[in-house]
Design a protein around this motif. Structure first.
Motif: not given
Length: 308
Positions: A196-203, A290-298
């Motif tokens: 779980a790289l960050h919390l937003d990867c699991i929640f 790269m282990e990130g998606l939409l929330r990670c990009s903002t």
């Protein structure tokens, strides 16, 4: 001056920084990667190409602008990956927090200096040395700050541990009106399906009071149970380890009624639609490598002041 207000994850979005896909530096060397999913794609020769990253981020930008969102972009820095704007700063209430992040990424902050310079001094909050927080670990929701972190031994052991106990205390001290809920994450430097790289990867909260959860990402079962009870089991969508790996929880809400998601998330997107949400489905599969998606990009700067 730039107006700031973030009190939750889904109120109507007004202004956001979206990461920059240009000149991201190409495929890094294996010793330059700092998460297991990127390392996997480097070794496989499947790390994303710049043309694909540009195409996917342009599609995301169009979806945001189509719904009236003001989209700012970082200033381009040549040969620097600036895709994931979430971690280099974040907003709580009317405060822009500029955290301490891993040394590999500190140059990214230069790309948003023009934003930081337009924020009043009283609204800027710089984390001191020793305090580690990244925006992907901080999720505000209805008076609570859910914060993913790692305790001492884990923080020292894992490269993918990004928020420490000092970061929790920093948020306690600087946001006394918020209830800070620390959540320990399972970490792995080698297995992306167990990291779980960050919390937003699991929640991720969505809509008015629903949530996406991945049970195995929580180090302590009681933290998962707390969230399950807080949102209500009937309002939670459970993702498995493959869906977590694919970043199903890292969708992004434009409003309580509109969420941007990846086209490939068929099971999730059907559930969101059944919850009455409008789903903007876009292609984001290359960036996911790269282990990130939409929330990670903002990096959201302004949402409606009304708390949902």
């Amino acid at each position: 001056m730039i107006e700031l207000n973030i009190t939750d994850e889904t109120s109507q979005l007004k202004t956001v920084i979206l990461g920059m896909p240009e000149d991201f530096g190409g495929t890094p060397k294996i010793d330059e990667a700092y998460d297991p999913k990127s390392k996997k794609h480097i070794l496989q020769g499947s790390f994303p190409a710049q043309c694909d990253i540009i195409k996917e981020m342009n599609e995301f930008c169009s979806a945001l602008e189509r719904h009236g969102v003001e989209v700012l972009r970082p200033e381009n820095i040549i040969k620097l990956n600036q895709v994931f704007a979430r971690d280099i700063a974040f907003v709580i209430d009317d405060k822009l927090v500029i955290p301490q992040i891993i040394s590999d990424r500190t140059d990214e902050i230069k790309g948003i200096k023009f934003v930081i310079d337009q924020v009043s001094d009283k609204s800027k909050l710089f984390a001191p040395a020793g305090v580690r927080i990244e925006g992907g670990d901080v999720l505000p929701w209805k008076g609570k700050l859910f914060v993913g972190y790692s305790k001492g031994d884990d923080f020292d052991q894992y490269q993918v541990s990004r928020t420490n106990e000092a970061g929790i205390e920093f948020l306690h001290d600087n946001f006394p009106d918020w209830e800070v809920i620390p959540i320990e994450l399972n970490k792995s430097d080698s297995d992306p399906k167990k990291n779980a790289l960050h919390l937003d990867c699991i929640f991720q909260p969505v809509g008015m009071n629903s949530a996406i959860l991945h049970q195995d990402g929580f180090k302590n079962p009681q933290d998962f149970e707390y969230l399950l009870n807080f949102f209500g089991k009937e309002s939670c969508f459970m993702i498995d380890s493959q869906e977590m790996y694919d970043m199903n929880s890292n969708v992004f809400s434009i409003s309580p009624q509109i969420v941007v998601s990846d086209k490939s998330f068929t099971r999730l997107n059907n559930w969101l639609k059944n919850q009455g949400l409008q789903v903007e489905e876009i292609n984001y599969r290359e960036i996911a490598k790269m282990e990130g998606l939409l929330r990670c990009s903002t990096l959201p700067l302004l949402r409606d002041k009304k708390v949902i």
